[in-house]
Enzyme design. Sequence first.
Site, PDB file in Angstrom:
ATOM      1  N   GLY A 103     -55.000 -33.740 -27.919  1.00  0.00           N
ATOM      2  CA  GLY A 103     -53.767 -34.514 -27.788  1.00  0.00           C
ATOM      3  C   GLY A 103     -52.867 -33.951 -26.698  1.00  0.00           C
ATOM      4  CD  GLU A 110     -56.553 -27.095 -27.241  1.00  0.00           C
ATOM      5  OE1 GLU A 110     -55.331 -27.038 -27.442  1.00  0.00           O
ATOM      6  OE2 GLU A 110     -57.222 -28.110 -27.480  1.00  0.00           O
TER       7      GLU A 110
HETATM    8  O1  LIG Z   1     -55.547 -30.101 -29.190  1.00  0.00           O
HETATM    9  C1  LIG Z   1     -54.403 -29.859 -28.880  1.00  0.00           C
HETATM   10  C2  LIG Z   1     -53.948 -29.792 -27.476  1.00  0.00           C
HETATM   11  O2  LIG Z   1     -54.961 -30.184 -26.584  1.00  0.00           O
HETATM   12  C3  LIG Z   1     -53.377 -29.599 -29.932  1.00  0.00           C
HETATM   13  O3  LIG Z   1     -53.742 -28.476 -30.648  1.00  0.00           O
HETATM   14  C4  LIG Z   1     -53.287 -30.810 -30.810  1.00  0.00           C
HETATM   15  O4  LIG Z   1     -52.934 -31.926 -29.990  1.00  0.00           O
HETATM   16  C5  LIG Z   1     -52.245 -30.647 -31.921  1.00  0.00           C
HETATM   17  O5  LIG Z   1     -50.975 -30.548 -31.363  1.00  0.00           O
HETATM   18  P1  LIG Z   1     -49.676 -30.523 -32.271  1.00  0.00           P
HETATM   19  O6  LIG Z   1     -49.675 -29.234 -32.996  1.00  0.00           O
HETATM   20  O7  LIG Z   1     -48.548 -30.659 -31.267  1.00  0.00           O
HETATM   21  O8  LIG Z   1     -49.740 -31.722 -33.180  1.00  0.00           O
END
Ligand SMILES: O=C(CO)[C@H](O)[C@H](O)COP(=O)(O)O
Length: 250
Positions: A103, A110
Site C-alpha cells: 500500500g 520489504e
Molecule cells: O506494505 C506496506 C507499505 O508498502 C505497509 O506496511 C502497508 O501498506 C500497511 O501500511 P499501514 O500501516 O499504513 O496501514
Amino acid sequence: MSQSQGVDPAKLAAARAAVAMVEDGMRLGLGTGSTAAIMVRELAARVAAEGLTLRCAATSRATAELAESLGLRIETLDQIGWLDLTIDGADEVDPHLHLVKGGGAAHLREKVVAAASDRMVVVADPAKVVETLGAFPLPVEVLEFGFETTRKLIRRALEAQDLGECDVLQRLRGSDPVITDEGNLILDLHLARIEDPVALARALSAIPGVVEHGLFLGMCDLAIIGREDGSVIELARNDIDADMLAQEGE
Ligand SMILES: O=C(CO)[C@H](O)[C@H](O)COP(=O)(O)O
C-alpha cells in the site's frame, strides 16, 4: 513510551508489543507505512531510554529518514548481512498469515528484507485481518520499460485464473505516476477475492516485466493485532478464527 497523543491506539498497541520483542544486540528490519512508523518511534524511544545496541536496515527511504531523524543508525542490508527480526505492517492478513503488502509502494524492498530475516512480525490494526485476501487492491511493481505490454500480460494471467474482469490500474499520486524507491511503477490489481494466492503469485512472478508483487506467502511468522483498548492479539499461522472475524465486523 514517547508517543500516544493523536496516534491510532490499535496501531500503537501492536507497535509496542512488537518493540517489546526487541533484545539488545539484535539486527532488525524496519518496515514501511503508518503502523511501522509508530513502531520506529517506539523503538527509538526504547533505544534512548535503555541504551540498546541494535543494527537496523530500513525497507524504504521514508523509513530510513524517519529512523535517522530519531537517532537510529541505518545500515544497508548488505552491511548487516542477515537480520534477526523484521517488524512491518500489512494491508491484509489472512488465516495462514499470508499477506497483501505494498500500500505504501515499498513491497519490493520489504520482501527482500523479510526474506533476509529469521522472523517476520507484522503489526496491524483489526481492519487488516481478513478471511480471504483481495479486497485491498494487490500492488505489483513493474518496470517502466514495456509497461503496457506487462499490463497486458498481467491481464492475460488474470484471465487464465478467472479474474479477467478486474481492473489493473496504474497507481498515481495526483496525476503523476507513483515511482518506487527502485525507480519502477505500480499497478494495482482490483481483484476483490484471491481464492488461490499461491497460483496467482506464481503466475505474476513468471511475467518478465513484473519486478515483484505484494503477496507475501509463508513469510510472516507472527501477526500482532492491536485493539482500540490497547490490548493485542498475537496470531500464529491458522490462529485467526471465525469468532475474531465476526467480532471485528460488528
Ligand atoms: O506494505 C506496506 C507499505 O508498502 C505497509 O506496511 C502497508 O501498506 C500497511 O501500511 P499501514 O500501516 O499504513 O496501514
